[in-house]
Design a protein around this motif. Structure first.
Motif, PDB file in Angstrom:
ATOM      1  N   ALA A  95       0.832  -1.202   0.000  1.00 20.54           N
ATOM      2  CA  ALA A  95       0.000   0.000   0.000  1.00 20.54           C
ATOM      3  C   ALA A  95       0.868   1.254   0.000  1.00 20.54           C
ATOM      4  N   ALA A  96       1.936   1.244   0.764  1.00 25.51           N
ATOM      5  CA  ALA A  96       2.845   2.393   0.797  1.00 25.51           C
ATOM      6  C   ALA A  96       3.508   2.591  -0.563  1.00 25.51           C
ATOM      7  N   ALA A  97       3.910   1.504  -1.199  1.00 28.58           N
ATOM      8  CA  ALA A  97       4.519   1.599  -2.526  1.00 28.58           C
ATOM      9  C   ALA A  97       3.517   2.149  -3.536  1.00 28.58           C
ATOM     10  N   LEU A  98       2.263   1.710  -3.450  1.00 29.64           N
ATOM     11  CA  LEU A  98       1.231   2.225  -4.354  1.00 29.64           C
ATOM     12  C   LEU A  98       0.965   3.707  -4.102  1.00 29.64           C
ATOM     13  N   GLN A  99       0.972   4.121  -2.847  1.00 32.28           N
ATOM     14  CA  GLN A  99       0.783   5.535  -2.524  1.00 32.28           C
ATOM     15  C   GLN A  99       1.909   6.384  -3.102  1.00 32.28           C
ATOM     16  N   THR A 100       3.132   5.876  -3.034  1.00 34.67           N
ATOM     17  CA  THR A 100       4.277   6.585  -3.600  1.00 34.67           C
ATOM     18  C   THR A 100       4.130   6.717  -5.113  1.00 34.67           C
ATOM     19  N   MET A 101       3.722   5.634  -5.769  1.00 37.70           N
ATOM     20  CA  MET A 101       3.517   5.681  -7.216  1.00 37.70           C
ATOM     21  C   MET A 101       2.424   6.683  -7.576  1.00 37.70           C
ATOM     22  N   ALA A 102       1.333   6.657  -6.819  1.00 34.33           N
ATOM     23  CA  ALA A 102       0.227   7.576  -7.088  1.00 34.33           C
ATOM     24  C   ALA A 102       0.675   9.020  -6.908  1.00 34.33           C
ATOM     25  N   ALA A 103       1.443   9.294  -5.876  1.00 30.66           N
ATOM     26  CA  ALA A 103       1.934  10.658  -5.640  1.00 30.66           C
ATOM     27  C   ALA A 103       2.850  11.105  -6.775  1.00 30.66           C
ATOM     28  N   THR A 104       3.707  10.219  -7.246  1.00 28.61           N
ATOM     29  CA  THR A 104       4.600  10.547  -8.356  1.00 28.61           C
ATOM     30  C   THR A 104       3.793  10.870  -9.606  1.00 28.61           C
ATOM     31  N   LEU A 105       2.836  10.019  -9.932  1.00 29.38           N
ATOM     32  CA  LEU A 105       2.018  10.262 -11.124  1.00 29.38           C
ATOM     33  C   LEU A 105       1.154  11.520 -10.977  1.00 29.38           C
ATOM     34  N   ARG A 106       0.643  11.754  -9.776  1.00 30.08           N
ATOM     35  CA  ARG A 106      -0.148  12.965  -9.532  1.00 30.08           C
ATOM     36  C   ARG A 106       0.718  14.202  -9.771  1.00 30.08           C
ATOM     37  N   HIS A 107       1.954  14.176  -9.279  1.00 29.46           N
ATOM     38  CA  HIS A 107       2.881  15.296  -9.477  1.00 29.46           C
ATOM     39  C   HIS A 107       3.181  15.497 -10.962  1.00 29.46           C
ATOM     40  N   LEU A 108       3.472  14.401 -11.665  1.00 27.86           N
ATOM     41  CA  LEU A 108       3.761  14.510 -13.094  1.00 27.86           C
ATOM     42  C   LEU A 108       2.547  15.037 -13.857  1.00 27.86           C
ATOM     43  N   ALA A 109       1.371  14.558 -13.520  1.00 25.71           N
ATOM     44  CA  ALA A 109       0.150  15.009 -14.196  1.00 25.71           C
ATOM     45  C   ALA A 109      -0.113  16.485 -13.922  1.00 25.71           C
ATOM     46  N   SER A 110       0.218  16.942 -12.728  1.00 27.87           N
ATOM     47  CA  SER A 110      -0.011  18.361 -12.413  1.00 27.87           C
ATOM     48  C   SER A 110       0.923  19.263 -13.212  1.00 27.87           C
ATOM     49  N   ASN A 111       2.037  18.719 -13.675  1.00 28.84           N
ATOM     50  CA  ASN A 111       2.979  19.490 -14.485  1.00 28.84           C
ATOM     51  C   ASN A 111       2.762  19.308 -15.986  1.00 28.84           C
ATOM     52  N   CYS A 112       1.763  18.551 -16.352  1.00 30.00           N
ATOM     53  CA  CYS A 112       1.443  18.329 -17.759  1.00 30.00           C
ATOM     54  C   CYS A 112       0.364  19.330 -18.158  1.00 30.00           C
ATOM     55  N   HIS A 113       0.570  19.991 -19.277  1.00 27.67           N
ATOM     56  CA  HIS A 113      -0.408  20.992 -19.724  1.00 27.67           C
ATOM     57  C   HIS A 113      -1.725  20.340 -20.135  1.00 27.67           C
ATOM     58  N   GLY A 114      -1.662  19.134 -20.628  1.00 30.13           N
ATOM     59  CA  GLY A 114      -2.892  18.444 -21.013  1.00 30.13           C
ATOM     60  C   GLY A 114      -3.595  19.108 -22.182  1.00 30.13           C
ATOM     61  N   ASP A 115      -2.807  19.669 -23.086  1.00 27.74           N
ATOM     62  CA  ASP A 115      -3.405  20.345 -24.238  1.00 27.74           C
ATOM     63  C   ASP A 115      -2.989  19.644 -25.535  1.00 27.74           C
ATOM     64  N   GLN A 116      -2.993  20.367 -26.609  1.00 28.61           N
ATOM     65  CA  GLN A 116      -2.673  19.778 -27.917  1.00 28.61           C
ATOM     66  C   GLN A 116      -1.179  19.723 -28.209  1.00 28.61           C
ATOM     67  N   ARG A 117      -0.354  20.322 -27.346  1.00 25.82           N
ATOM     68  CA  ARG A 117       1.086  20.294 -27.570  1.00 25.82           C
ATOM     69  C   ARG A 117       1.643  18.902 -27.294  1.00 25.82           C
ATOM     70  N   PRO A 118       2.739  18.542 -27.967  1.00 27.73           N
ATOM     71  CA  PRO A 118       3.309  17.207 -27.768  1.00 27.73           C
ATOM     72  C   PRO A 118       4.148  17.069 -26.500  1.00 27.73           C
ATOM     73  N   ASP A 119       4.568  18.168 -25.895  1.00 27.73           N
ATOM     74  CA  ASP A 119       5.404  18.091 -24.700  1.00 27.73           C
ATOM     75  C   ASP A 119       4.622  17.453 -23.559  1.00 27.73           C
ATOM     76  N   CYS A 120       5.264  16.474 -22.909  1.00 30.30           N
ATOM     77  CA  CYS A 120       4.558  15.772 -21.830  1.00 30.30           C
ATOM     78  C   CYS A 120       5.569  15.314 -20.781  1.00 30.30           C
ATOM     79  N   PRO A 121       5.563  15.932 -19.605  1.00 33.01           N
ATOM     80  CA  PRO A 121       6.507  15.540 -18.556  1.00 33.01           C
ATOM     81  C   PRO A 121       6.299  14.095 -18.063  1.00 33.01           C
ATOM     82  N   ILE A 122       5.096  13.599 -18.227  1.00 32.96           N
ATOM     83  CA  ILE A 122       4.830  12.220 -17.800  1.00 32.96           C
ATOM     84  C   ILE A 122       5.670  11.266 -18.645  1.00 32.96           C
ATOM     85  N   LEU A 123       5.566  11.409 -19.961  1.00 34.82           N
ATOM     86  CA  LEU A 123       6.351  10.556 -20.859  1.00 34.82           C
ATOM     87  C   LEU A 123       7.833  10.828 -20.733  1.00 34.82           C
TER      88      LEU A 123
END
Length: 130
Positions: A95-123
């Motif tokens: 559960a702790a490992a999953l929480q860490t993964m979720a926090a990492t992905l949440r952080h990466l998603a918050s830094n992603c513009h989520g628009d039509q541009r190809p730049d993506c910090p997640i990838l």
């Protein structure tokens, strides 16, 4: 009852029942003269036990250990408790490992513009060479 009826009564699929028998987790039931499996209530009770143990995340091997303890009326409850608490620790670690993964992905998603541009910090992070 046949395997389909045992599956319905226990909540364990016929395929899993056959698998559990094949690996020796549960004992095969009696067979009819024509070779079909014939399940009785004690078989179904065991299958329900296995289903519940598996639904709590116990591995097949751990479930086998629990079954052995369940069948052993001279068992010490301390042995059961030890096995359960070991499993709790493993679950909490996962559960702790999953929480860490979720926090990492949440952080990466918050830094992603989520628009039509190809730049993506997640990838970019997933594809990083470090």
């Amino acid at each position: 009852m046949n395997i389909g009826q045992a599956a319905e009564a226990s909540g364990v699929s016929a395929k899993m029942i056959r698998y559990y028998e094949q690996i020796g987790l549960i004992e095969p039931p009696a067979r009819s003269q024509s070779g079909y499996r014939v399940y009785a209530e004690p078989n179904v009770h065991t299958l329900r036990f296995v289903r519940r143990a598996r639904s709590l995340g116990f591995s097949v091997d751990e479930t086998g250990s629990l079954l052995a303890l369940w069948r052993d009326r001279s068992r010490a409850s301390a042995d059961v408790k030890q096995l359960a608490l070991k499993h709790v620790a493993e679950l909490e670690e996962k559960a702790a490992a999953l929480q860490t993964m979720a926090a990492t992905l949440r952080h990466l998603a918050s830094n992603c513009h989520g628009d039509q541009r190809p730049d993506c910090p997640i990838l970019d992070k997933i594809g990083a060479r470090n």
